[in-house]
Scaffold this motif. Structure first.
Motif, PDB file in Angstrom:
ATOM      1  N   THR A 157      -6.454 -20.378   5.366  1.00 20.39           N
ATOM      2  CA  THR A 157      -6.557 -19.463   4.195  1.00 20.39           C
ATOM      3  C   THR A 157      -6.668 -20.255   2.740  1.00 20.39           C
ATOM      4  OG1 THR A 157      -4.147 -20.012   3.622  1.00 20.39           O
ATOM      5  CG2 THR A 157      -4.692 -18.004   4.948  1.00 20.39           C
ATOM      6  N   GLY A 158      -6.788 -21.716   2.840  1.00 19.69           N
ATOM      7  CA  GLY A 158      -6.985 -22.558   1.783  1.00 19.69           C
ATOM      8  C   GLY A 158      -8.458 -22.585   1.697  1.00 19.69           C
ATOM      9  N   SER A 159      -9.235 -22.008   0.824  1.00 22.24           N
ATOM     10  CA  SER A 159     -10.888 -21.857   0.684  1.00 22.24           C
ATOM     11  C   SER A 159     -11.298 -22.608  -0.352  1.00 22.24           C
ATOM     12  CB  SER A 159     -11.067 -20.354   0.778  1.00 22.24           C
ATOM     13  OG  SER A 159     -10.593 -19.701  -0.172  1.00 22.24           O
ATOM     14  N   GLY A 160     -10.338 -23.293  -1.212  1.00 22.53           N
ATOM     15  CA  GLY A 160     -11.060 -23.944  -2.419  1.00 22.53           C
ATOM     16  C   GLY A 160     -10.531 -23.221  -3.528  1.00 22.53           C
ATOM     17  N   GLY A 161     -10.662 -24.058  -4.682  1.00 25.65           N
ATOM     18  CA  GLY A 161     -10.240 -23.344  -6.001  1.00 25.65           C
ATOM     19  C   GLY A 161     -11.602 -22.962  -6.721  1.00 25.65           C
ATOM     20  N   SER A 162     -11.410 -22.797  -8.110  1.00 26.07           N
ATOM     21  CA  SER A 162     -12.407 -22.157  -9.108  1.00 26.07           C
ATOM     22  C   SER A 162     -12.909 -23.150  -9.964  1.00 26.07           C
ATOM     23  CB  SER A 162     -11.690 -21.149  -9.712  1.00 26.07           C
ATOM     24  OG  SER A 162     -10.558 -21.680 -10.775  1.00 26.07           O
ATOM     25  N   TYR A 163     -12.693 -24.503  -9.703  1.00 20.11           N
ATOM     26  CA  TYR A 163     -13.159 -25.509 -10.837  1.00 20.11           C
ATOM     27  C   TYR A 163     -14.494 -26.112 -10.031  1.00 20.11           C
ATOM     28  CZ  TYR A 163      -8.666 -24.913 -13.068  1.00 20.11           C
ATOM     29  OH  TYR A 163      -7.718 -24.325 -13.789  1.00 20.11           O
ATOM     30  N   GLU A 164     -15.655 -26.010 -10.712  1.00 21.24           N
ATOM     31  CA  GLU A 164     -16.930 -26.468 -10.502  1.00 21.24           C
ATOM     32  C   GLU A 164     -17.078 -28.044 -10.524  1.00 21.24           C
ATOM     33  OE1 GLU A 164     -19.884 -24.136 -11.728  1.00 21.24           O
ATOM     34  OE2 GLU A 164     -19.361 -22.244 -10.259  1.00 21.24           O
ATOM     35  N   TRP A 165     -16.554 -28.841 -10.086  1.00 23.45           N
ATOM     36  CA  TRP A 165     -16.434 -30.302 -10.349  1.00 23.45           C
ATOM     37  C   TRP A 165     -17.136 -31.051  -9.118  1.00 23.45           C
ATOM     38  CZ3 TRP A 165     -10.219 -30.511 -10.781  1.00 23.45           C
ATOM     39  CH2 TRP A 165      -9.923 -29.915 -11.933  1.00 23.45           C
ATOM     40  N   ASN A 166     -18.309 -31.786  -9.365  1.00 23.11           N
ATOM     41  CA  ASN A 166     -19.135 -32.365  -8.192  1.00 23.11           C
ATOM     42  C   ASN A 166     -18.383 -33.648  -7.870  1.00 23.11           C
ATOM     43  OD1 ASN A 166     -19.670 -34.512 -10.306  1.00 23.11           O
ATOM     44  ND2 ASN A 166     -21.472 -33.612 -10.861  1.00 23.11           N
ATOM     45  N   THR A 167     -18.806 -34.348  -7.011  1.00 23.08           N
ATOM     46  CA  THR A 167     -18.350 -35.592  -6.410  1.00 23.08           C
ATOM     47  C   THR A 167     -18.003 -36.636  -7.599  1.00 23.08           C
ATOM     48  OG1 THR A 167     -20.168 -36.422  -5.781  1.00 23.08           O
ATOM     49  CG2 THR A 167     -19.079 -35.154  -4.190  1.00 23.08           C
ATOM     50  N   TYR A 168     -18.896 -36.758  -8.248  1.00 26.17           N
ATOM     51  CA  TYR A 168     -18.811 -37.698  -9.436  1.00 26.17           C
ATOM     52  C   TYR A 168     -17.646 -37.402 -10.373  1.00 26.17           C
ATOM     53  CZ  TYR A 168     -19.961 -40.304 -13.861  1.00 26.17           C
ATOM     54  OH  TYR A 168     -19.917 -41.096 -14.951  1.00 26.17           O
ATOM     55  N   THR A 169     -17.727 -36.235 -10.763  1.00 25.42           N
ATOM     56  CA  THR A 169     -16.339 -35.733 -11.656  1.00 25.42           C
ATOM     57  C   THR A 169     -15.215 -36.040 -11.042  1.00 25.42           C
ATOM     58  OG1 THR A 169     -17.880 -34.273 -12.543  1.00 25.42           O
ATOM     59  CG2 THR A 169     -15.640 -33.865 -12.967  1.00 25.42           C
ATOM     60  N   GLN A 170     -14.983 -35.508  -9.867  1.00 23.60           N
ATOM     61  CA  GLN A 170     -13.945 -35.745  -8.849  1.00 23.60           C
ATOM     62  C   GLN A 170     -13.501 -37.371  -8.896  1.00 23.60           C
ATOM     63  OE1 GLN A 170     -13.662 -33.498  -5.114  1.00 23.60           O
ATOM     64  NE2 GLN A 170     -15.479 -32.427  -5.835  1.00 23.60           N
ATOM     65  N   GLY A 171     -14.524 -38.062  -8.606  1.00 20.94           N
ATOM     66  CA  GLY A 171     -14.134 -39.553  -8.752  1.00 20.94           C
ATOM     67  C   GLY A 171     -13.833 -39.930 -10.096  1.00 20.94           C
TER      68      GLY A 171
END
Length: 497
Positions: A69-83
């Motif tokens: 049921t965990g299908s992700g959230g609503s924030y559009e952060w790419n891998t660079y932003t996540q890093g």
């Protein structure tokens, strides 16, 4: 009230109360530090892939992923932003290491450590609100503030350890205390997945639970733990006298011998070894959940449990290694220097082999997880190697040296998530293989430096009076006996200029 507490608690050796509370300090610090690593996989919008079958670069979704049921959230952060987000904690963590160590050396570690955890707990509780209001910018700023608070935890704790360690117990007490970081990582990974998967609140609950635990720990710490045995209201006179006679920490404030510390070859060997250990450790701890989620396609709950397994074995190995290390030292089968070097070498070389091998087994999830678990498990041996080495080199300035060590470690904590974000834009197996080869190189090269130039002896500049003798040009013998925390009458070279 004090007499009641003394009647209740005096039968318990207070050095072990300190060890347990110190361990819990590490647990709280690392749950708050690491919790974002798994939570962020559910904060961002899930990456949609069309790969339903295995290939050399992408792994198929598992059954648990499809039913999750965990299908992700609503924030559009790419891998660079996540890093950037994952590394931002260490931006703040970097700047309070050395000041925190110096402050702990001067005023004691109790409130330096206590307020560190308390401030981090408050900011952790605020995380969901700040993210909702200010998106990634607010989260980055908040993580920097948490890092600033937690930056003093390790130096402050290492300042307290030699004051509460009796001969023959140093490795064990230090390992109990420092194992809190591993237990915190374990608890954060395992419990975060459960909280997210089984709560309607989702990822915000992770920050509320761990933040509240940090606040509760702070009040228990203030009540139960103190800077040294002389000011402890519950300790027995026998234990106080025992620790007073057997520890080797200065009682007066003296200037930090910076010139001698910064020109010490063993200190530099320790710092270089920290680069290899820190980069690889933070790559695994910070980014392993991303690998489990984006490459191996595990569900959030499975991701949490599987990401926790390496930390579980790492904790078990670290405790066992501390007993073995103390036995080698007590029985004089190995010198302290040889124990530190050999344990550090094993803790770096063996994980390097396992981690890089994991990148060549493709999408065989069982084998990959086993290799990661074994790799990080062997890293636990390093707790009795380079982690405790600042106490070996200088009990009196262990907080300052640990501050230097954790500053270097913080730099690797910044570099690792950022580099992973840059090198894995598509989250493919081959991209991650490059990351693991970099870890391999850091491990081997830095281990070699420590084996050649590392040391486990008390350094001459640990003695607060050595500069007075040199400044007054009083005649001194070339060989000066200095008492070590772990043993007495250790012979070290005292320079004549």
């Amino acid at each position: 009230m004090v007499s009641s507490w003394k009647l209740c608690c005096s039968r318990i050796p207070q050095r072990w109360v300190f060890a347990v509370m110190g361990c819990l300090a590490g647990v709280n610090a690392y749950t708050m530090q690491i919790s974002l690593s798994l939570a962020i996989t559910q904060m961002v919008v899930s990456a949609e892939t069309s790969n339903s079958t295995s290939s050399d670069e992408f792994c198929p979704a598992s059954d648990s992923t499809n039913s999750s049921t965990g299908s992700g959230g609503s924030y559009e952060w790419n891998t660079y932003t996540q890093g950037v987000i994952l590394s931002s904690f260490y931006w703040g963590y970097l700047f309070t290491q050395i000041p925190g160590g110096m402050l702990a050396d001067k005023i004691g570690g109790k409130y330096v450590l206590g307020l560190s955890i308390f401030s981090s707990a408050i900011f952790t509780l605020l995380t969901p609100v700040v993210v909702e209001a200010f998106d990634s910018t607010g989260l980055i700023i908040l993580r920097i503030l948490i890092g600033l608070g937690e930056g003093v935890t390790v130096p402050a704790m290492l300042e307290l350890v030699p004051r509460w360690s009796a001969p023959g117990e140093e490795s064990t007490i230090a390992t109990v205390v420092t194992s809190g970081s591993v237990l915190g990582t374990l608890l954060s990974m395992a419990l975060s997945g459960v909280l997210i998967q089984n709560s309607s609140m989702g990822w915000p609950l992770v920050f509320y639970v761990f933040g509240a635990a940090g606040v509760l720990w702070f009040f228990a710490w203030v009540l139960l733990c103190y800077n040294n045995p002389d000011v402890h209201p519950f300790i027995t006179e026998s234990e106080k006298n025992y620790l007073r006679k057997t520890t080797n920490c200065k009682k007066e404030l003296v200037p930090t011998p910076w010139r001698h510390i910064l020109t010490s070859v063993p200190v530099w060997a320790l710092l270089i070894a920290t680069i290899g250990d820190g980069f690889s450790y933070f790559t695994m701890v910070t980014d392993l959940p991303l690998y489990m989620s984006n490459v191996l396609n595990f569900s959030v709950q499975s991701n949490g449990f599987l990401s926790a397994l390496p930390s579980l074995l790492m904790w078990i190995v670290s405790v066992a290694a501390s007993w073995v290390a103390d036995w080698f030292i007590k029985t004089q089968k190995m010198s302290v220097t040889n124990v530190r070097k050999s344990f550090t070498a094993v803790a770096m070389v063996v994980p390097a082999i396992f981690i890089v091998t994991a990148s060549y087994v493709g999408c065989n999830r069982v084998v990959v997880v086993v290799l990661f678990v074994l790799g990080m498990g062997f890293m636990g041996i390093g707790t009795t190697g380079i982690f405790i080495n600042p106490i070996d080199l200088s009990p009196n300035y262990s907080g300052t040296i640990m501050g230097m060590k954790t500053t270097v470690s913080a730099l690797t904590g910044i570099a690792a998530p950022y580099l992973v974000g840059v090198l894995t834009p598509n989250q493919t197996v081959s991209e991650w293989r490059v990351v693991f080869w970099i870890c391999f190189g850091f491990f081997l090269e830095c281990a070699l430096v420590f084996v050649i130039w590392g040391d486990g002896k008390v350094q001459y500049w640990n003695d607060p009076d050595f500069r007075v003798r040199l400044d007054n040009q009083q005649p001194v013998t070339k060989i000066q006996k200095v008492e070590n925390v772990a043993r007495s009458n250790i012979t070290v070279e005292l320079p004549l200029s």
